[in-house]
Scaffold this motif. Structure first.
Motif, PDB file in Angstrom:
ATOM      1  N   CYS A 210     -13.467  31.380  51.203  1.00 58.85           N
ATOM      2  CA  CYS A 210     -13.860  30.862  52.507  1.00 58.85           C
ATOM      3  C   CYS A 210     -15.012  29.877  52.327  1.00 58.85           C
ATOM      4  O   CYS A 210     -15.886  30.074  51.456  1.00 58.85           O
ATOM      5  N   ILE A 212     -17.896  27.170  54.426  1.00 60.82           N
ATOM      6  CA  ILE A 212     -18.577  26.645  55.607  1.00 60.82           C
ATOM      7  C   ILE A 212     -19.435  25.465  55.161  1.00 60.82           C
ATOM      8  O   ILE A 212     -19.915  25.424  54.020  1.00 60.82           O
ATOM      9  N   ASN A 225     -25.796  23.034  62.541  1.00 58.82           N
ATOM     10  CA  ASN A 225     -25.197  24.352  62.427  1.00 58.82           C
ATOM     11  C   ASN A 225     -24.040  24.295  61.428  1.00 58.82           C
ATOM     12  O   ASN A 225     -23.445  23.247  61.195  1.00 58.82           O
ATOM     13  N   THR A 227     -20.265  24.948  60.115  1.00 56.13           N
ATOM     14  CA  THR A 227     -18.939  24.976  60.738  1.00 56.13           C
ATOM     15  C   THR A 227     -18.374  26.392  60.690  1.00 56.13           C
ATOM     16  O   THR A 227     -18.883  27.274  59.978  1.00 56.13           O
ATOM     17  N   SER A 228     -17.308  26.609  61.418  1.00 56.14           N
ATOM     18  CA  SER A 228     -16.630  27.908  61.346  1.00 56.14           C
ATOM     19  C   SER A 228     -15.967  28.053  59.981  1.00 56.14           C
ATOM     20  O   SER A 228     -15.590  27.059  59.346  1.00 56.14           O
ATOM     21  N   PRO A 229     -15.824  29.273  59.470  1.00 61.02           N
ATOM     22  CA  PRO A 229     -15.263  29.466  58.123  1.00 61.02           C
ATOM     23  C   PRO A 229     -13.811  28.960  58.030  1.00 61.02           C
ATOM     24  O   PRO A 229     -12.998  29.176  58.930  1.00 61.02           O
ATOM     25  N   HIS A 230     -13.518  28.296  56.920  1.00 58.05           N
ATOM     26  CA  HIS A 230     -12.158  27.860  56.582  1.00 58.05           C
ATOM     27  C   HIS A 230     -11.777  28.539  55.266  1.00 58.05           C
ATOM     28  O   HIS A 230     -12.524  28.436  54.278  1.00 58.05           O
TER      29      HIS A 230
END
Length: 421
Positions: A210, A212, A225, A227-230
């Motif tokens: 994962c 970010i 901030n 980013t959302s986890p990928h």
């Protein structure tokens, strides 16, 4: 009595003065200004916000000016009004397109029933004070046992990259191995890069990771901030069974795709062949009639190709008259009445009527070359009388022999057809 009256007069005057003082204080009291004036920003989107504790029909006015204009001694500064007499407690400044590296001065005041509060000023520098947004998007792509991270720049209010305003913009990447147990401790690894495509090295094959990403502006120590986890699984050496399944699936897909087209092509071929070249042939008597069989005397039907080849010039055919050669009969074949003629004499019978045209054009090539034309004025009645006892056909043939012998001979190389009578 006088003392109490004076006292009453004094109290009345004091009361009147107190009332006038209160009225004057109320009239001269200033309206409370807005408080907690702040800027809410993200990249190049700017909004001025404030608070106001009192209630009532209150409006607000916001103005803007560049700070360097306030220090100008040549002329008085001119403020530009952005929001005038609005009921909201915020004013959007994005449409001003403020210079990103400049310093700007903003002020706001409250108004109630024609009375105005004092101005509250605030300085603002986008380069220093504006918040930085995270990347617009992050895409993970397997690269063997590693992962390729593609980062898209944050965008300004006019959809342009923030790198045009902040050339030193960088990205802080944090990644870790995803575990089935969510409560297990995770070891985070970090990587900082100023480019948009980054390869995460030293990863395990066939493992989920994962990622970010955070935008960084280190000159003012600003960070966005995360980013959302990928998350994405890495790859490795492909096992043989998976290769076999891929191959088998490809064959099945190819068969399912190609079979209908091959079958339809074959069906079209058979239909055309059966139409243009039928298996049932014409009967033999039809072939002989149309001249399709070998050795047939009936001419074949002309095809469009043969018709184009039968173009020729006009030809005129002239027939030459056939010349018959009649030889003298030997004496033993002559009838008895002719044997009594003198050797130098000859008989001739000339036909001058139109019904005897069949004898025209017949010339004699027999006899002597120096034969002369017989004298037609001599009577041939005596000759005819001696033939009375002969057969009519033999008499006719003898007449033709006497006439042809009296004609001149024609050379033998001019198309002569021999005939014996």
């Amino acid at each position: 009595m006088l003392v109490p009256s004076k006292i009453q007069t004094m109290f009345a005057a004091f009361y009147v003065c107190l009332v006038f003082w209160c009225l004057d204080s109320a009239a001269g009291a200033e309206l409370a200004p807005p408080r907690n004036v702040t800027m809410v920003t993200l990249n190049t989107q700017y909004t001025l916000c404030w608070d106001w504790d009192h209630t009532g029909n209150v409006t607000f006015t916001t103005q803007h000016i560049a700070r360097y204009k306030l220090n100008s001694k040549k002329k008085s500064p001119i403020w530009s009004t952005v929001c005038k007499d609005i009921l909201d407690r915020s004013c959007d400044l994005t449409l001003l397109n403020l210079y990103y590296l400049g310093i700007h001065v903003l002020r706001v005041r409250a108004s109630v029933n024609g009375r105005h509060s004092d101005w509250v000023q605030k300085e603002f520098s986008p380069d220093k004070d504006a918040a930085l947004g995270p990347p617009t998007n992050v895409i993970l792509t397997p690269a063997g046992s590693d992962l390729e991270v593609t980062i898209f720049d944050p965008l300004s209010s006019n959809n342009s990259s923030m790198k045009e305003l902040i050339p030193t913009l960088a990205y802080h990447i944090m990644y870790w191995e995803r575990s089935v147990d969510s409560q297990a401790s995770q070891t985070h690894q970090t990587l900082t890069s100023s480019i948009n495509i980054v390869i995460l090295p030293n990863l395990k094959p066939w493992t989920w990771y994962c990622v970010i990403v955070q935008s960084r502006y280190d000159y003012y120590n600003k960070g966005s901030n995360f980013t959302s986890p990928h998350c994405m699984q890495t790859e490795g050496a492909t096992p043989w069974w998976e290769i076999f399944l891929y191959f088998l699936g490809s064959l099945v897909t190819c068969f399912l795709v190609m079979f209908p087209s091959v079958y339809s092509s074959f069906w079209c071929y058979k239909t055309l062949k059966a139409t243009l070249f039928p298996s049932h042939q014409l009967p033999m008597h039809f072939k002989e009639f149309f001249g399709t069989s070998p050795g047939s005397d009936v001419p074949c039907l002309l095809t469009p190709e043969s018709e184009s080849e039968l173009l020729c010039d006009n030809v005129t055919v002239r027939l030459e008259p056939a010349i018959l050669e009649v030889h003298d009969l030997p004496p033993e074949n002559l009838p008895a009445p002719l044997l009594g003629l003198k050797p130098g004499s000859s008989a001739q019978h000339s036909r001058h009527d139109s019904s005897s045209s069949g004898d025209s054009g017949v010339y004699s090539t027999g006899g002597r070359s120096n034969s002369q034309q017989p004298n037609t004025s001599q009577p041939i009645a005596g000759v005819i009388d001696c033939w009375n006892g002969l057969d009519a056909e033999q008499v006719k043939m003898q007449e033709m022999a006497l006439v042809l012998n009296s004609r001149p001979k024609i050379p033998a190389d001019e198309g002569i057809v021999d005939m014996c009578v």
